[in-house]
Design a protein around this motif. Structure first.
Motif, short mmCIF file in Angstrom:
data_model
loop_
_atom_site.label_atom_id
_atom_site.label_comp_id
_atom_site.label_asym_id
_atom_site.label_seq_id
_atom_site.Cartn_x
_atom_site.Cartn_y
_atom_site.Cartn_z
N GLN A 249 0.71 -1.40 0.08
CA GLN A 249 -0.02 0.14 -0.06
C GLN A 249 0.83 1.30 0.08
OE1 GLN A 249 -3.66 0.49 0.10
NE2 GLN A 249 -3.17 -1.71 -0.91
N TYR A 281 -13.59 4.15 -3.27
CA TYR A 281 -12.50 3.42 -2.44
C TYR A 281 -11.12 3.94 -2.26
CZ TYR A 281 -10.06 -0.59 -0.36
OH TYR A 281 -9.46 -1.41 0.33
N ARG A 284 -10.85 6.83 -0.09
CA ARG A 284 -10.99 6.20 1.44
C ARG A 284 -9.53 5.80 1.77
NH1 ARG A 284 -16.20 4.37 -0.14
NH2 ARG A 284 -15.43 2.29 -0.25
N ALA A 285 -9.13 5.03 0.79
CA ALA A 285 -7.51 4.63 0.91
C ALA A 285 -6.67 5.51 1.07
CB ALA A 285 -7.26 3.24 -0.10
N ARG A 288 -6.74 7.35 4.47
CA ARG A 288 -6.14 6.86 5.72
C ARG A 288 -4.74 6.48 5.67
NH1 ARG A 288 -9.85 2.60 4.18
NH2 ARG A 288 -8.52 1.36 2.99
N HIS A 289 -4.33 6.78 4.49
CA HIS A 289 -2.74 6.68 4.08
C HIS A 289 -2.25 7.99 4.59
CE1 HIS A 289 1.05 5.35 2.84
NE2 HIS A 289 1.52 6.46 2.06
#
Length: 309
Positions: A249, A281, A284-285, A288-289
């Motif tokens: 990721q 998505y 959102r990812a 988060r990062h």
């Protein structure tokens, strides 16, 4: 094993042979064991022991404190304690100690190590004498504490002979050397394991670089590397502090930041380029990062670029 720093080459001239340094008398018996403090003999020679060899004797220098410049055959080793230096009979060696040097010099006859009565164990000690070694004795290692204790017991036994004196010296000396053999074996195993793990981790990073846009599952990386997911994750956590998935990721989001900074493509387009089926998505990812949405990140990057102009 410590890798001593060889700083220059030397040449051999006429090299004196001693039983012990400065002593030409041979050992009185075949099962010869001798131990002394480093400072006992070194102080007599102003902390300099000139190049010499020992006839039929193996020697181990246990330096627990201070520094030694060791001439070992054709090179000079710079070693800091704690370290053990092993020397077989034909090795030309000499030492220059720092004045605070502390430790022991253990000398044993070849018959003590390779006697027929040792049977299948007679080859055990060859691992540490086939070539000169500098073996690190870390303070945290239990073997170092046991070795130092045994060396002190050898000193006590040498200074006060009692019943079974020779047998006790032999047992203690072999015990010291056996612990050193184990320690050397542990170091070699750790070195091999470390190299193998680093090579595996490098292969994993290479596969991530090649396939991060395809967003492989960890199981697929593990299959390609022929390891279990558990081993791969433990390796990544140990060497990088992140799981295999987190490293994948991290690489994916690095590319996302680059595209958001340098390309005019829309967020949805970038999401599809990076293998995301759903732009929402991806957003959102990314949040988060990065702690912000792709749109916010792009606005911040644009503002910072404008301020720099």
């Amino acid at each position: 094993m410590a890798a001593p720093h060889a700083i220059k080459k030397t040449t051999k001239g006429d090299v004196p042979q001693f039983a012990l340094y400065g002593e030409n008398a041979p050992a009185e018996n075949a099962e010869f064991v001798h131990i002394e403090l480093i400072e006992t003999r070194s102080r007599l020679h102003d902390w300099h022991i000139q190049s010499h060899t020992h006839r039929g004797l193996f020697q181990i220098l246990f330096l627990f404190g201070g520094h030694v410049r060791a001439e070992i055959d054709a090179g000079l080793w710079e070693c800091e304690g704690p370290v053990a230096i092993t020397i077989h009979p034909s090795v030309v060696h000499g030492f220059d100690f720092s004045r605070e040097a502390q430790g022991f010099v253990l000398t044993v006859d070849q018959n003590l190590l390779f006697a027929d009565k040792l049977g299948p164990h007679a080859t055990l000690f060859s691992a540490i004498f086939v070539e000169p070694l500098a073996i690190t004795l870390t303070a945290a290692d239990d073997s170092r504490q046991r070795i130092e204790t045994l060396l002190k017991q050898l000193m006590t036994e040498s200074s006060w002979p009692r019943a079974g004196h020779t047998l006790m010296l032999e047992w203690l000396a072999r015990s010291v050397l056996l612990l050193l053999v184990r320690l050397h074996s542990d170091h070699r195993s750790a070195d091999r394991s470390g190299r193998q793990d680093f090579e595996l981790f490098s292969r994993f990073r290479g596969l991530v670089e090649e396939h991060y846009k395809e967003q492989w599952q960890v199981s697929r990386f593990a299959e390609r590397l022929r390891v279990t997911e558990t081993r791969l994750n433990r390796l990544c956590l140990r060497l990088a502090g992140k799981s295999a998935f987190d490293l994948m990721q991290q690489r994916l989001m690095l590319e996302a930041r680059r595209k958001l900074t340098y390309l005019p493509s829309g967020v949805a387009s970038i999401a599809y380029e990076l293998g995301f089926q759903d732009p929402a998505y991806f957003s959102r990812a990314f949040k988060r990062h990065a702690g912000m949405t792709p749109k916010q990140f792009r606005q911040q990057a644009t503002a910072e670029a404008a301020d720099a102009c």
